[in-house]
Scaffold this motif. Structure first.
Motif, PDB file in Angstrom:
ATOM      1  N   VAL A 182     -21.996  40.317  -6.470  1.00  0.00           N
ATOM      2  CA  VAL A 182     -23.506  40.831  -6.585  1.00  0.00           C
ATOM      3  C   VAL A 182     -24.268  39.677  -6.868  1.00  0.00           C
ATOM      4  CG1 VAL A 182     -24.846  42.477  -8.044  1.00  0.00           C
ATOM      5  CG2 VAL A 182     -22.523  43.263  -7.239  1.00  0.00           C
ATOM      6  N   ARG A 183     -23.939  38.978  -7.725  1.00  0.00           N
ATOM      7  CA  ARG A 183     -25.017  37.703  -8.374  1.00  0.00           C
ATOM      8  C   ARG A 183     -25.092  36.999  -7.248  1.00  0.00           C
ATOM      9  NH1 ARG A 183     -28.705  36.157 -11.973  1.00  0.00           N
ATOM     10  NH2 ARG A 183     -29.252  34.237 -10.945  1.00  0.00           N
ATOM     11  N   ALA A 184     -23.811  36.464  -6.353  1.00  0.00           N
ATOM     12  CA  ALA A 184     -24.161  35.720  -5.169  1.00  0.00           C
ATOM     13  C   ALA A 184     -25.127  36.335  -3.960  1.00  0.00           C
ATOM     14  CB  ALA A 184     -22.726  35.765  -4.582  1.00  0.00           C
ATOM     15  N   LEU A 185     -25.170  37.653  -3.842  1.00  0.00           N
ATOM     16  CA  LEU A 185     -25.986  38.428  -3.032  1.00  0.00           C
ATOM     17  C   LEU A 185     -27.546  38.453  -3.492  1.00  0.00           C
ATOM     18  CD1 LEU A 185     -23.925  41.468  -2.146  1.00  0.00           C
ATOM     19  CD2 LEU A 185     -24.484  39.663  -0.828  1.00  0.00           C
ATOM     20  N   PHE A 186     -27.642  38.367  -4.783  1.00  0.00           N
ATOM     21  CA  PHE A 186     -29.015  38.414  -5.544  1.00  0.00           C
ATOM     22  C   PHE A 186     -29.347  36.917  -5.138  1.00  0.00           C
ATOM     23  CE2 PHE A 186     -31.678  36.632  -8.935  1.00  0.00           C
ATOM     24  CZ  PHE A 186     -32.607  37.547  -8.959  1.00  0.00           C
ATOM     25  N   ASP A 187     -28.640  35.904  -5.517  1.00  0.00           N
ATOM     26  CA  ASP A 187     -29.047  34.586  -5.237  1.00  0.00           C
ATOM     27  C   ASP A 187     -29.412  34.057  -3.717  1.00  0.00           C
ATOM     28  OD1 ASP A 187     -28.753  33.902  -7.900  1.00  0.00           O
ATOM     29  OD2 ASP A 187     -26.776  32.977  -7.557  1.00  0.00           O
ATOM     30  N   TYR A 188     -28.705  34.826  -2.885  1.00  0.00           N
ATOM     31  CA  TYR A 188     -28.944  34.764  -1.519  1.00  0.00           C
ATOM     32  C   TYR A 188     -30.498  35.208  -1.149  1.00  0.00           C
ATOM     33  CZ  TYR A 188     -28.974  35.606   3.563  1.00  0.00           C
ATOM     34  OH  TYR A 188     -29.417  35.645   4.754  1.00  0.00           O
ATOM     35  N   GLY A 189     -30.508  36.418  -1.496  1.00  0.00           N
ATOM     36  CA  GLY A 189     -31.923  37.088  -1.282  1.00  0.00           C
ATOM     37  C   GLY A 189     -32.974  36.443  -1.764  1.00  0.00           C
ATOM     38  N   ASP A 190     -32.852  35.819  -2.970  1.00  0.00           N
ATOM     39  CA  ASP A 190     -33.923  35.072  -3.939  1.00  0.00           C
ATOM     40  C   ASP A 190     -34.165  33.854  -3.080  1.00  0.00           C
ATOM     41  OD1 ASP A 190     -35.519  34.694  -6.139  1.00  0.00           O
ATOM     42  OD2 ASP A 190     -34.105  32.793  -6.279  1.00  0.00           O
TER      43      ASP A 190
END
Length: 332
Positions: A201-209
């Protein structure tokens, strides 16, 4: 046609997610209806039918699939993300007094400012109705936080955009608010609804950011070196609207007293004369700030790709990695 045969990552993503996107579009059509106020679907349809890449809802769908989700609520979340995005566009065009969006007249020009603001409010309300239907408190928190961050970013931009004291840190804060917040929420909720572990979930957040930041920097760069037909905007709109974006912020940081006086007159005070845009462009070239901005965009796209190393191996992960390259391709 197989998705792998399609050249552009965005189009490959669209082909892979076509069935889901049909469901999202159907849900959008249903939920933007209003029995009592026909102006609502009129205004919304104008913006929805204008096309656009539907990138944000596809990010939600891709993240959910990549994490193995098989339930129905990724459709609700994708529609929610698109409603929030559409609402912000309606409000932005009023604030910016824009006359053109995606190459077509804006809703506030075709109808009026009141209609744009109120229909935007309606779409925000609809987005909250949709997200509550998932029954997932984490999803509610992420999307409601993103909505607040977007509004905060817009207000910050309003005060910072015409202040020569605005530096790259403040610019980044604005961009994280007005653009990246919805990108990161779109990818994050896809992982959350799928029950992915915290690291994913953190990786997905970082990607989107990072993708959202790269996307906005590219947009700001193209305002000074793009083609109107390709961008749907007029070259130099940000300058005319007195917006301090990254290329200008970098030029102001390197400006001598005479150049700073020029930026103060044109951006802070808004006294613009014929030939000022050309002079602004000459200063950007003199200090090489367009190239520096381009390199920043590429660096953020690289961060987006690196973030996905922690995501599950999947054809969609490869497409999202390619998408980060595609976002900055227009400026290479």
């Amino acid at each position: 046609m197989d998705a792998s045969d399609i050249a552009k990552p965005h189009d490959r993503l669209a082909a892979w997610l076509a069935e889901d996107m049909d469901a999202v579009n159907s849900l959008i059509q249903t939920r933007m209806a209003s029995r009592h106020a026909p102006r609502i679907p009129e205004v919304t349809r104008h913006l929805v039918d204008a096309g656009g890449k539907r990138l944000r809802p596809m990010l939600t769908l891709a993240a959910a699939h990549m994490c193995g989700y098989t339930g129905p609520y990724h459709i609700h979340l994708a529609a929610t993300v698109e409603f929030i995005h559409t609402a912000t566009l309606l409000h932005d065009d009023v604030v910016d007094e824009s006359a053109q969006r995606r190459g077509r007249p804006t809703a506030n020009l075709l109808w009026d400012n009141k209609s744009s603001v109120l229909v935007g409010d309606y779409l925000f309300s609809r987005s909250f109705q949709l997200m509550t239907e998932t029954g997932n408190m984490d999803v509610l928190r992420i999307l409601s936080d993103a909505s607040a961050t977007i509004a905060e970013g817009e207000v910050l931009q309003m005060t910072a955009a015409q202040d020569l004291a605005t530096d790259e840190d403040v610019y980044l804060q604005v961009v994280r608010g007005k653009t990246a917040a919805l990108f990161s929420a779109a990818t994050e909720v896809g992982g959350v609804i799928a029950g992915a572990d915290k690291a994913v979930v953190r990786a997905l957040f970082d990607y989107g950011d990072a993708l959202g930041i790269a996307f906005q920097i590219v947009d700001d760069l193209l305002d000074y070196q793009g083609q109107s037909a390709a961008t749907g905007k007029n070259v130099g709109d940000d300058f005319r609207e007195r917006k301090l974006t990254l290329p200008v912020i970098k030029a102001v940081a390197k400006a001598d007293a005479e150049e700073r006086a020029f930026w103060s007159r044109t951006i802070e005070k808004g006294h613009q004369e014929e030939g000022d845009l050309d002079h602004a462009l000459s200063l950007l070239h003199k200090h090489d700030t367009l190239e520096a901005t381009r390199l920043d965009a590429i660096a953020w796209a690289d961060k987006a790709k690196q973030a996905l190393a922690a995501a599950p191996a999947h054809a969609l992960r490869d497409m999202l990695i390619d998408l980060a390259d595609y976002v900055v391709e227009r400026i290479n």
